[in-house]
Design a protein around this motif. Structure first.
Motif, short mmCIF file in Angstrom:
data_model
loop_
_atom_site.label_atom_id
_atom_site.label_comp_id
_atom_site.label_asym_id
_atom_site.label_seq_id
_atom_site.Cartn_x
_atom_site.Cartn_y
_atom_site.Cartn_z
N MET A 1 7.67 0.05 0.94
CA MET A 1 6.52 0.12 1.94
C MET A 1 6.09 0.77 2.07
N PHE A 2 4.31 0.92 3.04
CA PHE A 2 3.26 1.43 2.89
C PHE A 2 2.82 0.51 4.15
N VAL A 3 1.52 1.54 4.89
CA VAL A 3 1.15 0.90 5.94
C VAL A 3 -0.37 1.46 6.37
N THR A 4 -0.58 0.26 7.04
CA THR A 4 -2.41 1.13 7.73
C THR A 4 -2.53 0.44 9.29
N ALA B 1 -10.10 6.27 9.46
CA ALA B 1 -10.15 7.34 8.45
C ALA B 1 -11.02 7.29 7.38
N PRO B 2 -12.25 8.11 7.79
CA PRO B 2 -13.48 7.99 6.19
C PRO B 2 -12.88 7.34 5.10
N ASP B 3 -11.54 8.89 4.74
CA ASP B 3 -10.78 8.36 3.28
C ASP B 3 -9.80 7.65 3.44
N TRP B 4 -9.90 6.26 3.90
CA TRP B 4 -7.91 6.43 4.23
C TRP B 4 -7.63 5.56 3.09
N LEU C 1 -8.90 -4.07 -2.52
CA LEU C 1 -8.78 -3.30 -4.07
C LEU C 1 -9.05 -2.46 -4.75
N ALA C 2 -9.52 -1.85 -3.54
CA ALA C 2 -9.65 0.14 -4.94
C ALA C 2 -8.49 0.75 -4.15
N CYS C 3 -7.27 0.57 -3.00
CA CYS C 3 -5.64 0.93 -3.14
C CYS C 3 -5.11 0.34 -4.30
N LEU C 4 -5.34 -0.36 -4.90
CA LEU C 4 -4.44 -1.44 -5.88
C LEU C 4 -4.24 -0.51 -7.20
N ARG C 5 -3.05 -0.38 -7.99
CA ARG C 5 -3.41 0.28 -9.03
C ARG C 5 -4.11 -0.86 -10.51
N PRO C 6 -4.36 -0.65 -11.46
CA PRO C 6 -4.39 -1.44 -12.67
C PRO C 6 -3.91 -2.35 -12.84
#
Length: 327
Positions: A177-180, A203-206, A234-239
């Motif tokens: 488990m990870f969080v923002t 952060a701009p590159d979070w 969506l950009a945080c997902l793996r394919p």
């Protein structure tokens, strides 16, 4: 009975303590003498008029107390009229406190199917704080998100009531488990519940940071988005990953690159609170995996409901805010 009542829509100050009639008996419903009522962001939307609740109105979805007809300690599932289909609620579904008088009161009437025994080891405040975020997190992760042990999950927003519940459940199952979050302190508190790590979402590159932190280094199996940041999620997902969405506090309309979406083989899965069957499964999960009680950030008396709402909207806490009811 005494209740925190709103006679108009607006800020926290529209909530004031008043005398209201006791709930009338209804076939198939039961009255609960409340000991505690937990706040949810949904209550803020009710107070602001988002759902056009009837006025005057008693808000509040979550609660725990004693069932008057049996004397049994119970907690309330605020998912009314779910219906027979488990895939989605039926046309009569509503959240307690939207159109039906809610739990900011000494007494509340709810369908009998929405009453469940208080888990062993939970006090009244913890039991009141458990149902809405608990069943919402459970349905998002397992019923809809199909999470399995060994998978990785990113939960957006570590400070609210939902994220701590989701982190604790996923970690109990054996997921990474990870969080923002907006603060390092909230990330650290999420670690105490089982989170592996987190990133600061201002952060701009979070997104890049999050993908790098994922176990595979190419993104997460599941992202749980309760705020409405689909592009970043969506950009945080793996394919082939799964985006589970259940909120829109940041943005109500989303723009998704269609080619990115279908070439990435992603899923976008909508979810909402949960059914009585979901809640029964959650209680079994909590028992089997020894799920810790919800984190209580702060408690207020029923007469201080306006102050509690102001604290909730300030967004500085971690965990649940609860009203105590001295009936």
């Amino acid at each position: 009975m005494e209740a925190a009542v709103m006679r108009e829509y607006g800020g926290p100050s529209v909530l004031g303590l008043e005398q209201r009639p006791d709930p009338a008996p209804r076939t198939g419903w039961a009255t609960v003498r409340l000991q505690a009522s937990a706040l949810n962001w949904h209550d803020v939307l009710v107070r602001r008029g988002t759902y056009k609740s009837p006025l005057p109105h008693v808000p509040g979805a979550d609660g725990a107390g004693v069932r008057l007809d049996t004397g049994e300690p119970v907690m309330i599932l605020p998912s009314l009229g779910w219906g027979h289909r488990q895939a989605a609620p039926g046309p009569d579904w509503q959240i307690l406190g939207d159109f039906t008088p809610g739990t900011y009161a000494e007494l509340v009437s709810v369908p009998e199917e929405c009453l469940f025994p208080r888990p062993g080891g939970y006090d009244a405040l913890q039991a009141a704080a458990f149902p809405l975020v608990g069943v919402t997190a459970y349905r998002a992760l397992f019923t809809r998100g199909r999470l399995t042990a060994g998978e990785s999950v990113l939960v957006l927003g570590a400070g609210g009531g939902l994220a701590p519940a989701a982190v604790a459940m996923g970690a109990a199952l054996g997921a990474s488990m990870f969080v923002t979050s907006s603060s390092e302190d909230k990330i650290q508190r999420a670690r105490t519940l089982g989170a592996v790590d987190g990133v600061l979402h201002f952060a701009p590159d979070w997104v890049e940071q999050a993908r790098t932190a994922s176990p595979s280094g190419e993104g997460f199996d599941v992202v749980v988005d309760a705020v409405g940041r689909w592009q970043e999620s969506l950009a945080c997902l793996r394919p082939g990953g799964r985006l589970v969405v259940l909120g829109a506090s940041a943005k109500t309309e989303q723009l998704v690159d269609a080619r990115q979406f279908y070439f990435g083989q992603y899923e976008i899965i909508g979810t909402t609170m949960g059914s009585p069957a979901d809640f029964a499964s959650l209680l079994a999960f909590a028992n089997d995996y020894r799920l810790p009680p919800p984190v209580i950030e702060r408690s207020f008396s029923l007469s201080d409901a306006a102050e509690a709402h102001a604290w909730l909207e300030a967004g500085q806490g971690f965990g649940k805010i609860v009203l105590t009811v001295d009936a």
